[in-house]
Design a protein around this motif. Structure first.
Motif, PDB file in Angstrom:
ATOM      1  N   LEU A  67      -5.165  -8.246  -4.718  1.00 38.55           N
ATOM      2  CA  LEU A  67      -4.604  -6.927  -5.004  1.00 38.55           C
ATOM      3  C   LEU A  67      -3.545  -6.987  -6.102  1.00 38.55           C
ATOM      4  O   LEU A  67      -3.456  -6.090  -6.948  1.00 38.55           O
ATOM      5  CB  LEU A  67      -4.034  -6.307  -3.725  1.00 38.55           C
ATOM      6  CG  LEU A  67      -5.073  -5.936  -2.670  1.00 38.55           C
ATOM      7  CD1 LEU A  67      -4.397  -5.512  -1.379  1.00 38.55           C
ATOM      8  CD2 LEU A  67      -6.003  -4.850  -3.180  1.00 38.55           C
ATOM      9  N   ALA A 119       4.831  -2.348  -5.654  1.00 40.68           N
ATOM     10  CA  ALA A 119       3.550  -2.664  -5.006  1.00 40.68           C
ATOM     11  C   ALA A 119       3.060  -4.048  -5.451  1.00 40.68           C
ATOM     12  O   ALA A 119       2.614  -4.848  -4.618  1.00 40.68           O
ATOM     13  CB  ALA A 119       2.510  -1.598  -5.328  1.00 40.68           C
ATOM     14  N   PHE A 156       0.823  -1.213   0.000  1.00 39.91           N
ATOM     15  CA  PHE A 156       0.000   0.000   0.000  1.00 39.91           C
ATOM     16  C   PHE A 156       0.855   1.261   0.000  1.00 39.91           C
ATOM     17  O   PHE A 156       0.518   2.246  -0.668  1.00 39.91           O
ATOM     18  CB  PHE A 156      -0.970   0.008   1.186  1.00 39.91           C
ATOM     19  CG  PHE A 156      -2.202  -0.825   0.949  1.00 39.91           C
ATOM     20  CD1 PHE A 156      -3.101  -0.497  -0.065  1.00 39.91           C
ATOM     21  CD2 PHE A 156      -2.461  -1.933   1.730  1.00 39.91           C
ATOM     22  CE1 PHE A 156      -4.234  -1.258  -0.293  1.00 39.91           C
ATOM     23  CE2 PHE A 156      -3.593  -2.700   1.516  1.00 39.91           C
ATOM     24  CZ  PHE A 156      -4.490  -2.363   0.500  1.00 39.91           C
TER      25      PHE A 156
END
Length: 129
Positions: free
Chosen positions: A46, A35, A11
Motif C-alpha cells: 500500500l 497515510a 486507511f
C-alpha cells in the motif's frame, strides 16, 4: 496488533485525503503523507501504491526526501486557509478572541508552508521505489 492499528490509521488518513480532494477546506496532501507513513509501517504494498501514484506520489516523495512543498501546493494551501478563515468569520460570527486565535493559527501554518523549500529538479524527475 500494532500493524493492524497502523493499517487502520493509514486507511483513515487516506479516506480523509480523498474527502479533502473534493472539499476545499480539508487538506489532501498532508493526509496522503500521513497515510503513506502508516502504510510504511503496516503494508509495503500500500505504501508503494501511494509513492508510485502519478498524482499522489510526487508530493509525498518530495516531502520525505527534502521536506519540500511545490509552489502550486503552497498557493493552494494558503488559498484554502484564507477561504476557510473567511467562511469561519462570515458564517460563524465568532467572538474577537476566537477570530484572533484562528487567524494566529492559520498565519503560523501559512508561514510554515511558505518557508518549506521547493522540490529540486532531480527529485521531481525520479520517483521513489
Amino acid at each position: 496488533m500494532t500493524r493492524h492499528l497502523y493499517l487502520a490509521l493509514g486507511f483513515l488518513s487516506l479516506a480523509l485525503g480523498i474527502i479533502g480532494a473534493f472539499l476545499p477546506l480539508l487538506p489532501t496532501t498532508i493526509f496522503i503523507i500521513i497515510a503513506a507513513y502508516f502504510f510504511g509501517r503496516s503494508s509495503e504494498r500500500l505504501e508503494a501504491r501511494i509513492l508510485n501514484h502519478p498524482k499522489l506520489g510526487p508530493p509525498v516523495v518530495a516531502w520525505r526526501r527534502e521536506g519540500a512543498i511545490s509552489t502550486r501546493a503552497k498557493i493552494a494551501a494558503c488559498t484554502g486557509m484564507a477561504a476557510g478563515y473567511a467562511i469561519f468569520h462570515v458564517t460563524g460570527n465568532p467572538a474577537p478572541l476566537w477570530r484572533g486565535l484562528a487567524a494566529a493559527g492559520l498565519i503560523a501554518s501559512a508561514i510554515f508552508v511558505v518557508t518549506r523549500p521547493k522540490p529540486s529538479a532531480a527529485q521531481a524527475a525520479e520517483p521513489e521505489r
